[in-house]
Design a protein around this motif. Structure first.
Motif, mmCIF file in Angstrom:
data_model
loop_
_atom_site.group_PDB
_atom_site.id
_atom_site.type_symbol
_atom_site.label_atom_id
_atom_site.label_comp_id
_atom_site.label_asym_id
_atom_site.label_seq_id
_atom_site.Cartn_x
_atom_site.Cartn_y
_atom_site.Cartn_z
ATOM 1 N N ILE A 213 -15.231 -1.037 -7.224
ATOM 2 C CA ILE A 213 -14.096 -0.485 -6.490
ATOM 3 C C ILE A 213 -12.926 -0.319 -7.455
ATOM 4 C CG2 ILE A 213 -12.424 -0.874 -4.639
ATOM 5 C CD1 ILE A 213 -14.543 -2.518 -3.193
ATOM 6 N N GLY A 214 -12.415 0.895 -7.541
ATOM 7 C CA GLY A 214 -11.271 1.146 -8.395
ATOM 8 C C GLY A 214 -9.971 0.929 -7.650
ATOM 9 N N VAL A 215 -9.076 0.166 -8.237
ATOM 10 C CA VAL A 215 -7.780 -0.110 -7.608
ATOM 11 C C VAL A 215 -6.682 -0.029 -8.657
ATOM 12 C CG1 VAL A 215 -8.750 -1.617 -5.824
ATOM 13 C CG2 VAL A 215 -7.971 -2.602 -7.991
ATOM 14 N N SER A 216 -5.465 0.080 -8.144
ATOM 15 C CA SER A 216 -4.287 -0.030 -9.003
ATOM 16 C C SER A 216 -3.309 -0.967 -8.317
ATOM 17 C CB SER A 216 -3.630 1.336 -9.236
ATOM 18 O OG SER A 216 -2.380 1.153 -9.889
ATOM 19 N N ALA A 217 -3.157 -2.142 -8.883
ATOM 20 C CA ALA A 217 -2.203 -3.089 -8.322
ATOM 21 C C ALA A 217 -0.775 -2.573 -8.490
ATOM 22 C CB ALA A 217 -2.349 -4.449 -9.001
ATOM 23 N N ALA A 218 -0.563 -1.698 -9.459
ATOM 24 C CA ALA A 218 0.780 -1.162 -9.713
ATOM 25 C C ALA A 218 1.185 -0.160 -8.645
ATOM 26 C CB ALA A 218 0.829 -0.523 -11.094
ATOM 27 N N THR A 219 0.245 0.721 -8.232
ATOM 28 C CA THR A 219 0.583 1.786 -7.282
ATOM 29 C C THR A 219 0.033 1.538 -5.882
ATOM 30 O OG1 THR A 219 -1.415 3.084 -7.751
ATOM 31 C CG2 THR A 219 0.488 3.412 -9.205
ATOM 32 N N GLY A 220 -0.914 0.639 -5.747
ATOM 33 C CA GLY A 220 -1.554 0.404 -4.449
ATOM 34 C C GLY A 220 -2.761 1.276 -4.203
ATOM 35 N N ALA A 221 -3.097 2.159 -5.139
ATOM 36 C CA ALA A 221 -4.262 3.025 -4.978
ATOM 37 C C ALA A 221 -5.533 2.184 -4.864
ATOM 38 C CB ALA A 221 -4.366 3.986 -6.160
ATOM 39 N N GLY A 222 -6.404 2.561 -3.927
ATOM 40 C CA GLY A 222 -7.685 1.872 -3.753
ATOM 41 C C GLY A 222 -7.602 0.567 -2.987
ATOM 42 N N LEU A 223 -6.379 0.157 -2.631
ATOM 43 C CA LEU A 223 -6.237 -1.122 -1.937
ATOM 44 C C LEU A 223 -6.905 -1.074 -0.571
ATOM 45 C CD1 LEU A 223 -4.804 -3.826 -2.650
ATOM 46 C CD2 LEU A 223 -2.992 -3.129 -1.072
ATOM 47 N N ASP A 224 -6.871 0.077 0.105
ATOM 48 C CA ASP A 224 -7.517 0.196 1.411
ATOM 49 C C ASP A 224 -9.028 -0.003 1.291
ATOM 50 O OD1 ASP A 224 -7.677 2.514 -0.088
ATOM 51 O OD2 ASP A 224 -7.683 3.850 1.659
#
Length: 430
Positions: free
Chosen positions: A334-345
């Motif tokens: 799962i790809g996420v970005s803690a900086a932008t919130g992308a992929g958090l869902d």
């Protein structure tokens, strides 16, 4: 039996406070406080409460009367719904303390009386405690189901079958000259096996009920500087962890409590796993490894510029953080970005699915406490011995041990039931 009283609502200032009185003097206590007769059963009535000794007004509120046995405790019960100021509550409690034959209740005494008077079994008592402590929707559903008797009914059904089996075994031992069917012990074997199989299947639940009641642990693991603390903050929706570009910032295990899919989850941010530079960081890495080993679920984190998934094991959720830097996300990650919130869902959905499937509410009653599991294991072991036995007295003893183990779970062990079944089934003595 003494009459007891206590504040049933939470202490401290509130809009409404509820005081409860239970016992043979409950009716007299209400009459002393109001100077009037008790209201109709289970009907709220507006009353003025005064100190019986001085006549000083204490409050104006609602009074309810629950005559025995149709009450929570099975005794006469009075409830006073008062204004929730500290002075009001203190004044009424003080007035009750001076009434004859009344005393303050010990912790849990109302519920204990409910158990002793047959209003609740032990599993229902525990369900009530769990319902009060429930933090999530799934915990509430499980606790309410247990408080309403789902678990107790299952165990009482098994115990009733055991009592019948034991009564038949006892009949062959104690009444050899009466008209009872021959070879009873051999005929009990298939029913013993079916009962033992049912209990074994109930035990084979992976600790699901206990995990839902107590909560599960999810550990975030990975090398330094992959954004584990940032991910924790994103999932917690607050700045729970200090975030820095400096490697090795997290030196200890940091925890936050979350509700994921109705299941209580303790999310733990651990120290970055690497060859530590100093004693403090080495201790942090040791604790991280220990926490990761015992966690129910792990989030294994890597980043385009740091780490890989060598630490991952089957069942882990693998995350590639910092996808805002443009890295390609491998299959199964799962790809996420803690900086932008992308992929958090996507991460939250994966967590909810795994947690819900493994530890969510089941349509069947679940074991919720270690003492239940211990009693069931003891019962199942005794049934195995009984099923393998051929001597009536030994089979009966193992069945008695099995029934006693089940009875301890619900708190109901009644020897008289054996005689009832013996005489009903075989009409011994006519």
């Amino acid at each position: 039996m003494e009459t007891i009283y206590a504040l049933s609502s939470a202490s401290g200032r509130a809009g409404v406070a509820v005081l409860r009185v239970s016992g043979p003097r409950a009716r007299a206590a209400l009459e002393a406080l109001t100077g009037e007769g008790v209201p109709r059963p289970r009907m709220a009535a507006l009353r003025r409460f005064s100190d019986p000794e001085t006549g000083a007004a204490l409050d104006r509120g609602l009074a309810l009367f629950f005559p025995a046995p149709a009450s929570f405790t099975g005794e006469d019960v009075v409830e006073l719904h008062l204004h929730g100021g500290r002075a009001v509550v203190t004044g009424v409690l003080s007035a009750l303390a001076r009434l004859p034959d009344l005393r303050a209740a010990a912790p849990g005494e109302f519920t204990r009386r409910a158990f002793e008077n047959g209003k609740l079994d032990l599993t229902e008592v525990e369900g009530l405690a769990d319902l009060i402590d429930a933090e999530t929707e799934a915990q509430r559903v499980q606790a309410l189901r247990q408080m309403e008797g789902a678990l107790g009914q299952l165990y009482e059904g098994w115990r009733a079958r055991l009592v019948r089996l034991l009564a038949h075994a006892e009949a062959e031992i104690d009444f050899p000259d009466e008209e009872v069917p021959g070879d009873l012990i051999a005929k009990l074997g298939p029913e013993i096996a079916r009962l033992q199989a049912g209990i074994a299947a109930h035990l084979d639940d992976g600790g699901r009920g206990e995990r839902l009641r107590d909560g599960i642990e999810v550990a975030i693991v990975g090398p330094p500087n992959v954004g584990k603390s940032s991910l924790l903050n994103r999932l917690a929706r607050r700045e729970a962890a200090i975030v820095s570009d400096e490697a090795g910032t997290t030196r200890d295990v940091l925890e936050v409590r979350l509700d994921i899919g109705g299941v209580p989850v303790t999310l733990a941010d651990t120290a970055g796993l690497r060859e530590a530079a100093g004693a403090v960081e080495r201790e942090g890495v040791r604790r991280a490894l220990e926490r990761a080993e015992r966690a129910d679920l792990r989030l294994v984190v890597a980043a385009p510029d740091a780490g890989d998934f060598a630490l991952a094991r089957p069942g882990d959720i693998r995350l590639l953080n910092k996808i805002d830097l443009g890295a390609e996300v491998p299959a199964g990650v799962i790809g996420v970005s803690a900086a932008t919130g992308a992929g958090l869902d996507l991460l939250e959905a994966a967590l909810a699915e795994k947690v819900g499937l493994a530890y969510g509410v089941s349509e069947h009653p679940l074991i919720t406490r270690a003492r239940h599991r211990e009693g069931l294991r003891e019962c199942a072991a005794a049934l195995v011995r009984a099923g393998e036995g051929s001597e009536a007295d030994l089979v009966a003893e193992d069945l008695r041990l099995a029934a006693r183990a089940l009875g301890r779970i619900t708190g109901r062990v009644d020897v008289e039931e054996l005689l009832d079944v013996i005489f009903r089934d075989f009409c011994i003595g006519k």
